[in-house]
Scaffold this active site. Structure first.
Site, PDB file in Angstrom:
ATOM      1  N   ARG A 279     -64.568  25.348 -70.083  1.00 22.76           N
ATOM      2  CA  ARG A 279     -64.393  26.405 -69.084  1.00 22.76           C
ATOM      3  C   ARG A 279     -65.310  26.224 -67.879  1.00 22.76           C
ATOM      4  NH1 ARG A 279     -66.297  30.802 -71.000  1.00 22.76           N
ATOM      5  NH2 ARG A 279     -65.102  30.842 -72.931  1.00 22.76           N
TER       6      ARG A 279
ATOM      7  N   TYR B  57     -53.004  37.796 -44.675  1.00 25.20           N
ATOM      8  CA  TYR B  57     -51.984  37.399 -45.651  1.00 25.20           C
ATOM      9  C   TYR B  57     -51.622  38.627 -46.500  1.00 25.20           C
ATOM     10  CZ  TYR B  57     -50.316  34.318 -49.497  1.00 25.20           C
ATOM     11  OH  TYR B  57     -49.597  33.671 -50.460  1.00 25.20           O
TER      12      TYR B  57
ATOM     13  N   ASP C  83     -60.260  33.517 -44.578  1.00 25.69           N
ATOM     14  CA  ASP C  83     -59.200  32.744 -45.213  1.00 25.69           C
ATOM     15  C   ASP C  83     -58.901  31.609 -44.240  1.00 25.69           C
ATOM     16  OD1 ASP C  83     -56.801  31.641 -46.062  1.00 25.69           O
ATOM     17  OD2 ASP C  83     -56.008  33.544 -46.808  1.00 25.69           O
TER      18      ASP C  83
END
Ligand SMILES: *Cc1c(COP(=O)(O)O)cnc(C)c1O
Length: 401
Positions: free
Chosen positions: A60, A114, A186
């Site tokens: 992980r 977005y 972003d």
């Protein structure tokens, strides 16, 4: 070491992340498919291994394939302390926001964000006690008044999704800093080669690797790069708490895409600009939304702040209804119809963004009210003349009512 600094984007993309310890004697880091990382004995297991990057512990926390990709992305992003990977671009946005915000905090989101980022604010952050307000990214005078003493972060996107507005990121980020808030961007459209987010004042840079880094429409992934160790450590801890990990196979695909990203971006930007110029001269087109196009909204800021572009642009039709937009898109043979972008193949989708705007209006002030339905084009690597021919066909089909 010669001390030479690899400065060109092509060289950087070729060299980034290829540490000998990840690659061994071959060119690319092998795909380390692993959940279990073995320990020498029970004493070693009991002693544990420190929770630091690049340390074998358990699947992980990644393996050399993922670490090499993180390293490569950090090297490509000027001023980055470190980069984290997420299983999609949306997961990266969620990871960044949930990473830095706590209950009671207020988040400011640019109105041209977005749409899934907006949905996240309403349906994910709000139930956790985080409040979101929207602002007009082009109103610098109003922006300082959007803050309150609980405002902790600002989410920017430039150019904006679908409508491609460029905002003055350095000015907005400077105001946010003065108000004690972190600036997140972003940065999927330009990426680090086209917009060095940290040098422009941002604290966190988010990318959908699904787009340009993957580049072949066969991969979902996202990244979050942090400017300093404090932010990085906090994001990393929360990413681990959320169990975020990407597959080594996907990390290897992303690394493969990364090597040719500068070439692909240069080519698709050049074709997109030629298409934008062609669209500007079409009588059916009211507005071409492409910051790389001289005279287009935001072009001056793009020239000042950006070092590159990409193949994504939009245009708005003059007084046409959605049925005309559909005829145009259905009349295209080469452009695929589908979401996403940044792949080698060109795509087209219809858009009308008004339901995803609340602090600004669509159509914008000063436009004819009937000029509102548009097409977003993602330009791939096909030859320019073939794409222009296809668009010509689309416009002809639009007229055959
Ligand atoms: C596609 C996109 C995302 C999300 O990426 P996924 O990998 O599809 O989740 C985020 N931001 C922008 C601007 C995008 O275009």
């Amino acid at each position: 070491m010669s001390g030479r600094k690899a400065s060109g984007p092509g060289t950087q993309a070729v060299e980034a992340g290829r540490k000998k310890e990840w690659t061994g004697p071959v060119v690319n880091p092998p795909v380390w498919r692993a959940s279990t990382h073995l320990y020498e004995d029970t004493a070693a297991l009991a002693k544990g291994r420190p929770n630091v990057d690049g340390n074998f512990y358990y699947g992980r926390r990644g393996s050399p394939t993922q670490w090499a990709l993180c390293d490569a992305l950090t090297q490509l992003e000027p001023g980055a302390f470190g980069t984290l990977l997420y299983p999609s671009g949306v997961a990266a946005i969620a990871g960044a926001l949930m990473g830095i915000l706590d209950a009671g905090d207020v988040l400011l989101i640019t109105d041209n964000a977005y749409e899934p980022s907006r949905n996240m604010a309403e349906m994910l952050l709000k139930p956790f006690g985080i409040e979101t307000r929207y602002f007009d990214p082009r109103d610098l005078d109003a922006f300082p008044h959007a803050f309150c003493d609980r405002t902790r972060a600002v989410l920017l996107e430039s150019p904006g999704s679908l409508t491609m507005e460029i905002c003055d990121v350095p000015a907005l980020a400077a105001i946010a800093r003065k108000k004690g808030a972190l600036s997140l961007i972003d940065n999927t459209w330009a990426g680090p080669l086209g917009f060095p987010a940290f040098e422009r004042g941002c604290d966190i840079s988010i990318m959908a690797l699904t787009k340009h880094v993957g580049g072949h429409s066969d991969l979902m992934m996202g990244s979050v790069a942090a400017k300093d160790e404090e932010i990085y450590t906090r994001l990393r801890q929360r990413a681990q708490l959320l169990g975020q990990v990407v597959s080594p196979d996907d990390a290897a695909l992303a690394l493969r895409g990364l090597r040719t990203m500068p070439l692909r971006l240069a080519r698709s930007s050049e074709t997109a600009l030629a298409i934008a110029e062609w669209l500007r001269d079409r009588p059916e087109v009211a507005h071409v939304l492409c910051p790389m196009l001289p005279g287009s909204p935001g072009h001056d800021l793009w020239k000042r702040d950006f070092t590159g572009g990409c193949g994504l642009l939009s245009f708005v039709l003059k007084g046409r209804r959605p049925d005309a937009v559909s005829r145009l898109i259905d009349g295209l043979e080469m452009f695929g119809i589908g979401f996403s972008w940044g792949g080698f193949e060109s795509l087209a989708i219809p858009f009308e963004p008004s339901r995803a705007r609340s602090a600004t209006s669509w159509p914008p002030e000063g436009w004819d009210r009937d000029d509102r339905f548009g097409v977003r084009l993602a330009i791939g690597l096909e030859d320019r003349d073939d794409l222009l021919h296809d668009l010509e066909q689309g416009f002809a089909a639009m007229e055959r009512a």
